[in-house]
Each structure stands twice: as C-alpha cells, then as structure tokens.
Design an enzyme around this catalytic site. Structure first.
Site, short mmCIF file in Angstrom:
data_model
loop_
_atom_site.label_atom_id
_atom_site.label_comp_id
_atom_site.label_asym_id
_atom_site.label_seq_id
_atom_site.Cartn_x
_atom_site.Cartn_y
_atom_site.Cartn_z
N LEU A 8 -83.89 -22.34 -36.66
CA LEU A 8 -84.99 -21.96 -37.32
C LEU A 8 -85.64 -20.89 -36.81
O LEU A 8 -86.03 -20.83 -35.56
CB LEU A 8 -86.04 -23.11 -37.40
CG LEU A 8 -85.52 -24.56 -38.10
CD1 LEU A 8 -86.74 -25.46 -38.09
CD2 LEU A 8 -84.77 -24.22 -39.32
N GLY A 11 -90.16 -17.71 -38.84
CA GLY A 11 -91.55 -17.41 -38.59
C GLY A 11 -91.81 -15.87 -38.16
O GLY A 11 -91.33 -15.08 -37.62
N GLY A 78 -92.58 -24.50 -44.37
CA GLY A 78 -92.53 -25.45 -43.34
C GLY A 78 -91.10 -25.83 -42.72
O GLY A 78 -90.03 -25.09 -43.46
N TYR A 100 -84.46 -24.07 -32.30
CA TYR A 100 -85.68 -23.19 -32.88
C TYR A 100 -85.42 -21.69 -31.87
O TYR A 100 -85.12 -21.86 -30.90
CB TYR A 100 -86.83 -23.75 -32.30
CG TYR A 100 -87.11 -25.08 -33.24
CD1 TYR A 100 -88.01 -24.95 -34.34
CD2 TYR A 100 -86.78 -26.16 -33.02
CE1 TYR A 100 -88.32 -26.09 -35.19
CE2 TYR A 100 -86.89 -27.55 -33.73
CZ TYR A 100 -87.78 -27.23 -34.58
OH TYR A 100 -87.86 -28.14 -35.58
N ASN A 166 -93.22 -34.38 -29.86
CA ASN A 166 -92.01 -34.16 -30.52
C ASN A 166 -91.72 -32.71 -29.95
O ASN A 166 -92.67 -31.63 -30.10
CB ASN A 166 -92.27 -34.22 -31.98
CG ASN A 166 -91.11 -33.70 -32.84
OD1 ASN A 166 -90.09 -33.71 -32.60
ND2 ASN A 166 -91.48 -32.73 -33.74
N ASN A 224 -95.61 -18.26 -28.51
CA ASN A 224 -96.31 -17.98 -29.81
C ASN A 224 -97.29 -16.76 -29.61
O ASN A 224 -97.64 -15.96 -30.29
CB ASN A 224 -97.28 -18.93 -30.46
CG ASN A 224 -96.59 -20.25 -30.76
OD1 ASN A 224 -95.39 -19.76 -31.68
ND2 ASN A 224 -96.91 -21.27 -30.51
N HIS A 360 -76.83 14.40 0.14
CA HIS A 360 -77.99 14.64 0.11
C HIS A 360 -78.11 15.46 -1.45
O HIS A 360 -77.45 16.57 -1.44
CB HIS A 360 -78.81 15.51 0.93
CG HIS A 360 -78.35 15.24 2.44
ND1 HIS A 360 -79.15 14.20 3.05
CD2 HIS A 360 -77.48 15.96 3.22
CE1 HIS A 360 -78.36 14.15 4.31
NE2 HIS A 360 -77.60 15.14 4.43
N SER A 402 -73.50 23.73 2.10
CA SER A 402 -74.75 23.42 1.08
C SER A 402 -74.90 24.17 0.14
O SER A 402 -74.69 25.66 0.02
CB SER A 402 -76.05 23.35 2.15
OG SER A 402 -75.75 22.32 2.98
#
Length: 454
Positions: A8, A11, A78, A100, A166, A224, A360, A402
């Site tokens: 589910l 939502g 629901g 869920y 539950n 939530n 470097h 370098s």
C-alpha cells in the site's frame, strides 16, 4: 500455494509537507518503498502489486524498473479499499501478504515467521507490544484468541489501555480475503474502509487468527513526518553498523557511519568517522578508509589506504594503493598496484599504472598512464577541445615536471622527461627531454610602479 504481495503506497503524506509522494522519501539513499519491494522480492513472491494514488507519475518514473503490477487507488477511501483494488488480478488459490510502502525496515525474517504461522484458511497477523501504544489500532482478544482490532479513534477508554497493537501487516488466503473485503463498511470515525475490520469478519466466519511479533519493534515503524523519517534513518544505520562490526569491520564511531547501498569487506577493514558508502562497494583485506570519505560503486583491493575527505566513484583500485587526502576519483578511474594519488588530484576515465604517482594538484582525464611515472604538481591533461574529448597516453618511466599541460591527443613515449612549466602539443619520443618554457630574462635596476596619490 503461490504468494502475492500487496504494497500500500497511495497516501499523500501531508505531514511530510512535500510535493514528493511519502513513500519516495529516502531511507539510506533509496525510496522507502524500494526497501519494501526488495524485501517482498526476497520472499519469492509470484507477483508484487503496488497500490498507488497521489503522485502516481512521480512514482512510476522513479520506480520504472521495479517489476511490479501498478494498481491505481483513485480515491483514498481506506486501507481495506486499497487492498480491494489489487484483488481482481490475484487468483483465489494464492495467499496474499499486505505490506506498507512507508515501513522500510520490515525484515524478511519477520515476514517468513508470519508466513509460517498463518493457519490454513485463516489469517496470520503481525502485532507488536508497545509501552506507549497511542495512535495504533488495539488488538482485541477473548480467551487469548484474536477477535478484532479497534482503531485509536474508535477505541473506548478501557480498550486504549491495551498495549498490543496492530502493525497492519497480515497474510490471508486470497479467496477468503476477497469475501471479507466485500463485506467492509465505512461506519467509523474516519469514514473509511478499514483493512483491520477483516479480522473481526474472519473471526465471525470461524477462521483462525494467529499472531507473530517482529524481531524488534522498530521494524514496523513508519514515517509520517520528517522527524520520524530521520528516526528510521538512524535505526537503519545503527542496524547496518552493528552487522558490519559483527562481520569483523572496525568502525571507529558506529554512530557516524552511513551505508546507502551494499558494502562487502575483507578482514581487518577500518572505517574512520563520517564515511559514506553508496551503491555497491567492495573493500579488500586491511583496507583503511579515512574520515569523511565518500565511496560509491567502487572496488578497492587489499592494503590500500584512502586518506580523509577523498571521493571515489565508479573506480577500481588494485593492491596497496594510496589516495588522498582530498582526492577525487571519478567514474572510469583505475589505479594499478602501489599507485599513489595525492591531495587535490582528480582522475576521470584515466588509468594510473604500477607504482605511478600523482602527488599534488593535478587533473588527469581520458588518460592512459604507464608504470613508474611521476606526475608533477599542477599537471593538467587538456582533454576537451570544446566539442570532443581526446586521449593522453604517457608510457612507462616518464617524468612529468610540475605545472605541465598536455594538450590531447598526445603521446609521451617511454622514459621521456617533460620539463616543469611546459605545454606539450606534439608527441614526445623515447628518452627525450622536452622543454617549452620561454627564455628567462633579467632586468637590472628595475623599480616597481608607485601608487599615485589621489
């Protein structure tokens, strides 16, 4: 009997205060619902049905490779109504497990236990006992047997004292579940069709209801709001850190470690504080990772040392490499054994050969660098002409001074030496010394300009 899993995820998640659907908010770098899908898949489910509603386009875009059956719940009426939307495509002979999308910590072990205790033609129900059960539906029992569930808003004062609650997770035979769902009503404080009401329906029909408890209560917690999301994240990371330490990994501070993928380690691996692991990472024996490093989709072989605040992504390191501090290896970087990449050096799609060093302040992109090469500080491979990328090849035993720029495409042959400050635009032969600096001039008696007064 085949297993079908209904997740589910319809939502809106108003309390998240976000345009992102709630189940897409991340835990450990992945959407919450992705964790649930993976757990369902570990149970060898024949099919996973994902019930969605709010933000459907965003969900399908984010989970387009999830291999699920998408089930639309156009109106959120629901949890019972949500499960009912998935039932028409589930065969009567199957068993149905309801999960869920916002409970990402549920473990396969807990669910396997639930599947085992489910009675024939009855319901297996996952419950948990909480010191503070406020907000949860209470489990109603008579003579020890489950007879129903009452939601918090519908519970009497006496029922609210019950601490067994539950979790919403249940498994039931599809044929009977369809019958129980068809008899649901919305005559309750929320005006919704509660999935929990199938428990009373099953009891009245004479079906048995057996309960199981999760391995730990945090497994069944949802999110939530952002606070609860952060709490889930911390528990996930705590559990991951504990498992790694039990497997022999040293975490100098388990509370400051983030796993956002998978980590496979050899023996005697050490991770300092604030290390972040993303994607799939493999670390060999005796690897040491310094503070603040980020490792993503990489393999690091035995005895390598990564110094603090280095970022390694999409790269492969052979044995005994040293990297950092403050180095960056981008996708396609490869380090042969004993190679060294120092501070503020960046590699992208580049290979550094056996024992070679870039100590470097260098950028090495689209490059093939041989063995025993020294890359001087400030060396740049100029790989991009504004439209296309080009390759730089540096053969074995080359010394690059370098502040050298190599304008690709270019090849430097074995044993060559490039003088400091040179700009290399043409191929260099074996054992050649190349200098492209302008001649140094000395002007005697020079006076600096004087600032004029206003």
């Amino acid at each position: 009997m085949s297993l079908h899993v209904v997740i589910l995820a319809a939502g809106k998640g108003t309390r998240m205060r976000s345009s992102l659907p709630k189940v897409l908010h991340p835990v450990a770098g992945r959407p919450m619902v992705s964790h649930v899908i993976d757990t369902a898949r570990s149970l060898n489910a024949e099919k996973i049905h994902l019930v969605y509603g709010h933000g459907g386009e965003a969900m399908q875009a984010r989970l387009n490779d999830a291999d699920v059956e998408w089930v639309l719940q156009a109106e959120q009426l629901g949890t019972g109504h949500a499960v009912a939307q998935a039932m028409p495509t589930i065969p009567d002979h199957a068993k149905v497990l309801v999960l869920y999308g916002d409970t990402p910590l549920i473990s396969p072990v807990t669910l396997e236990t639930l599947l085992t205790i489910q009675p024939a033609n009855g319901i297996g129900l996952l419950t948990v006992s909480l010191a503070n059960p406020t907000g949860y539906g209470r489990i109603l029992r008579a003579d020890g047997q489950v007879v129903g569930i009452v939601e918090q808003k519908d519970a009497t004062a006496e029922q609210q004292l019950i601490n067994e609650v539950n979790t919403g997770v249940l498994v039931a035979p599809a044929k009977q579940l369809k019958q129980w769902l068809s008899g649901l009503t919305n005559l309750n404080a929320q005006g919704e069709y509660y999935l929990t009401d199938v428990i009373a329906a099953a009891h009245h029909s004479g079906s048995s209801i057996q309960t199981a408890q999760p391995v730990c209560a945090q497994e069944v917690e949802g999110a939530n709001n952002r606070l609860q999301l952060a709490q889930l994240e911390r528990f996930y990371q705590k559990r991951a850190a504990e498992q790694l330490m039990l497997e022999g990994v040293t975490l100098l501070d388990p509370a400051r470690f983030d796993l956002r993928g998978t980590l496979q380690c050899g023996e005697d691996v050490l991770l300092d504080v604030n290390v972040i692991i993303e994607g799939q990472v493999e670390l060999g024996h005796r690897v040491q990772i310094g503070a603040g490093c980020v490792l993503k989709n990489c393999r690091i072989a035995d005895d390598s040392i990564i110094s603090p605040y280095s970022i390694i992504e999409g790269s492969v390191l052979a044995e005994g490499c040293t990297v950092g501090p403050f180095a960056r290896l981008r996708p396609g970087a490869e380090l042969a054994a004993q190679a060294h990449v120092g501070n503020f050096v960046e590699l992208k799609n580049a290979r550094l050969g056996l024992g070679s060093k870039a100590g470097h302040l260098s950028y090495l992109g689209d490059s093939e660098i041989g063995a025993n090469v020294n890359i001087g500080a400030g060396t740049i491979t100029c790989n991009y002409d504004g439209a296309n990328k080009h390759k730089t090849i540096i053969e074995d035993d080359v010394f690059v001074g370098s502040d050298t720029q190599l304008v690709a495409p270019v090849r430097v042959a074995k044993g060559a030496t490039l003088g400091a400050g040179s700009t290399i635009t043409r191929d260099v032969g074996e054992d050649e010394l190349v200098l492209t600096r302008v001649r140094q001039h000395h002007i005697t008696g020079w006076h600096r300009p004087v600032k004029q007064k206003k």
